[in-house]
Motif scaffolding. Structure first.
Motif, PDB file in Angstrom:
ATOM      1  N   TYR A 170       0.859  -1.185   0.000  1.00  0.00           N
ATOM      2  CA  TYR A 170       0.000   0.000   0.000  1.00  0.00           C
ATOM      3  C   TYR A 170       0.892   1.229   0.000  1.00  0.00           C
ATOM      4  CZ  TYR A 170      -3.909   3.058   1.381  1.00  0.00           C
ATOM      5  OH  TYR A 170      -4.866   4.038   1.424  1.00  0.00           O
ATOM      6  N   PHE A 171       0.901   1.940  -1.116  1.00  0.00           N
ATOM      7  CA  PHE A 171       1.759   3.117  -1.241  1.00  0.00           C
ATOM      8  C   PHE A 171       0.920   4.273  -1.774  1.00  0.00           C
ATOM      9  CE2 PHE A 171       4.433   6.033  -3.622  1.00  0.00           C
ATOM     10  CZ  PHE A 171       5.467   6.271  -2.734  1.00  0.00           C
ATOM     11  N   ARG A 172       1.018   5.406  -1.085  1.00  0.00           N
ATOM     12  CA  ARG A 172       0.330   6.610  -1.549  1.00  0.00           C
ATOM     13  C   ARG A 172       1.178   7.828  -1.205  1.00  0.00           C
ATOM     14  NH1 ARG A 172      -4.206   6.945   1.465  1.00  0.00           N
ATOM     15  NH2 ARG A 172      -3.624   8.815   2.632  1.00  0.00           N
ATOM     16  N   LEU A 173       1.392   8.673  -2.181  1.00  0.00           N
ATOM     17  CA  LEU A 173       2.126   9.924  -1.975  1.00  0.00           C
ATOM     18  C   LEU A 173       1.245  11.061  -2.466  1.00  0.00           C
ATOM     19  CD1 LEU A 173       4.649  11.501  -1.174  1.00  0.00           C
ATOM     20  CD2 LEU A 173       5.545  11.092  -3.478  1.00  0.00           C
ATOM     21  N   ASP A 174       0.916  11.952  -1.540  1.00  0.00           N
ATOM     22  CA  ASP A 174       0.068  13.092  -1.849  1.00  0.00           C
ATOM     23  C   ASP A 174       0.941  14.350  -1.879  1.00  0.00           C
ATOM     24  OD1 ASP A 174      -3.061  13.956  -1.758  1.00  0.00           O
ATOM     25  OD2 ASP A 174      -1.814  15.477  -0.802  1.00  0.00           O
ATOM     26  N   ASN A 175       0.920  15.063  -2.998  1.00  0.00           N
ATOM     27  CA  ASN A 175       1.754  16.263  -3.180  1.00  0.00           C
ATOM     28  C   ASN A 175       0.876  17.483  -3.403  1.00  0.00           C
ATOM     29  OD1 ASN A 175       4.666  15.103  -3.578  1.00  0.00           O
ATOM     30  ND2 ASN A 175       3.356  13.818  -4.852  1.00  0.00           N
ATOM     31  N   GLN A 176       1.187  18.557  -2.692  1.00  0.00           N
ATOM     32  CA  GLN A 176       0.500  19.827  -2.903  1.00  0.00           C
ATOM     33  C   GLN A 176       1.532  20.941  -3.037  1.00  0.00           C
ATOM     34  OE1 GLN A 176      -3.315  20.583  -0.758  1.00  0.00           O
ATOM     35  NE2 GLN A 176      -2.672  18.873   0.537  1.00  0.00           N
ATOM     36  N   LEU A 177       1.451  21.645  -4.136  1.00  0.00           N
ATOM     37  CA  LEU A 177       2.335  22.772  -4.417  1.00  0.00           C
ATOM     38  C   LEU A 177       1.466  23.985  -4.733  1.00  0.00           C
ATOM     39  CD1 LEU A 177       5.204  23.889  -4.945  1.00  0.00           C
ATOM     40  CD2 LEU A 177       4.935  23.165  -7.322  1.00  0.00           C
ATOM     41  N   SER A 178       1.704  25.085  -4.013  1.00  0.00           N
ATOM     42  CA  SER A 178       0.847  26.254  -4.196  1.00  0.00           C
ATOM     43  C   SER A 178       1.657  27.530  -4.134  1.00  0.00           C
ATOM     44  CB  SER A 178      -0.271  26.293  -3.136  1.00  0.00           C
ATOM     45  OG  SER A 178       0.284  26.436  -1.843  1.00  0.00           O
ATOM     46  N   ALA A 179       1.078  28.579  -4.725  1.00  0.00           N
ATOM     47  CA  ALA A 179       1.638  29.930  -4.659  1.00  0.00           C
ATOM     48  C   ALA A 179       0.516  30.870  -4.236  1.00  0.00           C
ATOM     49  CB  ALA A 179       2.201  30.357  -6.010  1.00  0.00           C
ATOM     50  N   ASP A 180       0.708  31.536  -3.105  1.00  0.00           N
ATOM     51  CA  ASP A 180      -0.259  32.512  -2.611  1.00  0.00           C
ATOM     52  C   ASP A 180       0.177  33.904  -3.012  1.00  0.00           C
ATOM     53  OD1 ASP A 180      -1.624  30.456  -1.499  1.00  0.00           O
ATOM     54  OD2 ASP A 180      -1.416  31.097   0.581  1.00  0.00           O
ATOM     55  N   LEU A 181      -0.662  34.586  -3.791  1.00  0.00           N
ATOM     56  CA  LEU A 181      -0.409  35.966  -4.198  1.00  0.00           C
ATOM     57  C   LEU A 181      -1.173  36.869  -3.227  1.00  0.00           C
ATOM     58  CD1 LEU A 181      -0.904  35.537  -8.060  1.00  0.00           C
ATOM     59  CD2 LEU A 181       1.112  35.032  -6.663  1.00  0.00           C
ATOM     60  N   HIS A 182      -0.444  37.640  -2.420  1.00  0.00           N
ATOM     61  CA  HIS A 182      -1.055  38.415  -1.343  1.00  0.00           C
ATOM     62  C   HIS A 182      -1.534  39.765  -1.866  1.00  0.00           C
ATOM     63  CE1 HIS A 182       0.476  35.512   1.636  1.00  0.00           C
ATOM     64  NE2 HIS A 182       1.595  35.524   0.921  1.00  0.00           N
ATOM     65  N   PHE A 183      -2.836  39.862  -2.137  1.00  0.00           N
ATOM     66  CA  PHE A 183      -3.446  41.126  -2.528  1.00  0.00           C
ATOM     67  C   PHE A 183      -4.142  41.693  -1.294  1.00  0.00           C
ATOM     68  CE2 PHE A 183      -3.335  38.632  -6.460  1.00  0.00           C
ATOM     69  CZ  PHE A 183      -2.667  39.517  -7.300  1.00  0.00           C
ATOM     70  N   GLY A 184      -3.416  42.447  -0.488  1.00  0.00           N
ATOM     71  CA  GLY A 184      -3.976  42.947   0.755  1.00  0.00           C
ATOM     72  C   GLY A 184      -4.143  41.816   1.744  1.00  0.00           C
ATOM     73  N   SER A 185      -5.317  41.724   2.399  1.00  0.00           N
ATOM     74  CA  SER A 185      -5.562  40.690   3.399  1.00  0.00           C
ATOM     75  C   SER A 185      -6.137  39.413   2.797  1.00  0.00           C
ATOM     76  CB  SER A 185      -6.528  41.223   4.469  1.00  0.00           C
ATOM     77  OG  SER A 185      -7.755  41.615   3.878  1.00  0.00           O
ATOM     78  N   THR A 186      -6.400  39.414   1.503  1.00  0.00           N
ATOM     79  CA  THR A 186      -6.931  38.241   0.811  1.00  0.00           C
ATOM     80  C   THR A 186      -5.925  37.773  -0.231  1.00  0.00           C
ATOM     81  OG1 THR A 186      -9.197  39.041   1.118  1.00  0.00           O
ATOM     82  CG2 THR A 186      -8.861  37.323  -0.527  1.00  0.00           C
ATOM     83  N   ASN A 187      -5.776  36.455  -0.351  1.00  0.00           N
ATOM     84  CA  ASN A 187      -4.768  35.895  -1.237  1.00  0.00           C
ATOM     85  C   ASN A 187      -5.411  35.112  -2.375  1.00  0.00           C
ATOM     86  OD1 ASN A 187      -3.062  36.746   0.899  1.00  0.00           O
ATOM     87  ND2 ASN A 187      -3.296  34.732   1.872  1.00  0.00           N
ATOM     88  N   LEU A 188      -4.809  35.210  -3.538  1.00  0.00           N
ATOM     89  CA  LEU A 188      -5.168  34.365  -4.664  1.00  0.00           C
ATOM     90  C   LEU A 188      -4.217  33.175  -4.671  1.00  0.00           C
ATOM     91  CD1 LEU A 188      -6.674  33.737  -7.329  1.00  0.00           C
ATOM     92  CD2 LEU A 188      -4.928  35.117  -8.505  1.00  0.00           C
ATOM     93  N   ARG A 189      -4.756  31.967  -4.579  1.00  0.00           N
ATOM     94  CA  ARG A 189      -3.922  30.767  -4.509  1.00  0.00           C
ATOM     95  C   ARG A 189      -3.975  30.008  -5.834  1.00  0.00           C
ATOM     96  NH1 ARG A 189      -3.989  26.936   0.640  1.00  0.00           N
ATOM     97  NH2 ARG A 189      -2.835  28.785   1.332  1.00  0.00           N
ATOM     98  N   LEU A 190      -2.803  29.777  -6.402  1.00  0.00           N
ATOM     99  CA  LEU A 190      -2.650  28.963  -7.608  1.00  0.00           C
ATOM    100  C   LEU A 190      -1.870  27.724  -7.205  1.00  0.00           C
ATOM    101  CD1 LEU A 190      -1.577  31.785 -10.093  1.00  0.00           C
ATOM    102  CD2 LEU A 190      -3.892  30.973  -9.605  1.00  0.00           C
ATOM    103  N   GLY A 191      -2.363  26.538  -7.560  1.00  0.00           N
ATOM    104  CA  GLY A 191      -1.702  25.350  -7.055  1.00  0.00           C
ATOM    105  C   GLY A 191      -1.833  24.131  -7.938  1.00  0.00           C
TER     106      GLY A 191
END
Length: 215
Positions: free
Chosen positions: A144-165
């Motif tokens: 049983y093998f599982r690898l979960d990968n998450q890569l993201s970039a948060d663009l900080h526009f003031g107090s709210t961020n746009l996340r691309l991942g």
């Protein structure tokens, strides 16, 4: 975490996926429905300005099924697992021109646990009648093998961020002469932020201290 908020953080992930796969001849389809959730704790380190590293452990469950309408006896194959995982993240904040950006990579790798898999050719009706032997198995990297990968970039526009991942998962199990392989790739666009809205461009007053869970 309340006992040491500057050094320890926790994470909760929940995911529901519904996928449809067609064979090359386009005359058969298979549905994949999976629900997963995991919770973990991680110890944080800040070796360099703008860089945050974390390592820890998590535990999670996965429930779902594969459905193939062309199968006669067992059109659905149930999937269930409970695992103990290694997890962590690496986060780096910088500015691209005047825009604050935070890049984060977080992997999750199960180490051990238990998972459900009946014998090859065993009908679920037989399980219903009482044949419960060999249904659960100890999970390790050999079966049983599982690898979960998450890569993201948060663009900080003031107090709210746009996340691309990007979110990718590699899964493989082999037991009772049954082999399952799943590979998923997904691009994501979302909105992220803190529970307390703070503009990273302006900073914080001297009398105020805010501990971010990630940055």
């Amino acid at each position: 975490m309340r006992f040491a908020p500057r050094d320890w953080t926790m994470c909760l992930h929940m995911n529901l996926s519904v996928d449809k796969t067609d064979n090359p001849a386009r005359n058969a389809s298979m549905w994949d429905i999976m629900l997963s959730a995991d919770w973990g704790m991680m110890r944080r380190f800040r070796p360099l300005p703008g860089l945050t590293l974390a390592a820890g452990a998590s535990t999670g469950i996965e429930l779902g099924c594969l459905y193939n309408p062309r199968n006669g006896n067992n059109p659905a194959s149930a999937k269930a697992a409970w695992t103990v995982n290694l997890t962590g993240f690496a986060s780096y904040s910088l500015r691209i021109w005047r825009l604050p950006v935070t890049f984060t990579y977080q992997p999750t790798l199960p180490v051990t646990g238990v998972f459900f898999s009946p014998d090859y050719g065993e009908l679920y009706y037989e399980i219903y009648l009482g044949d419960h032997s060999g249904l659960t198995h100890c999970a390790w990297w050999g079966n049983y093998f599982r690898l979960d990968n998450q890569l993201s970039a948060d663009l900080h526009f003031g107090s709210t961020n746009l996340r691309l991942g990007y979110h990718g998962t590699v899964f493989s199990s082999k037991v009772n002469h049954l082999v399952t392989n799943r590979f998923t790739h997904a691009l994501s666009v979302g909105v992220s932020g803190e529970w307390m809205s703070v503009n990273p461009r302006k900073g914080l007053p001297r009398k105020v201290r805010m501990i971010s869970a990630l940055y």
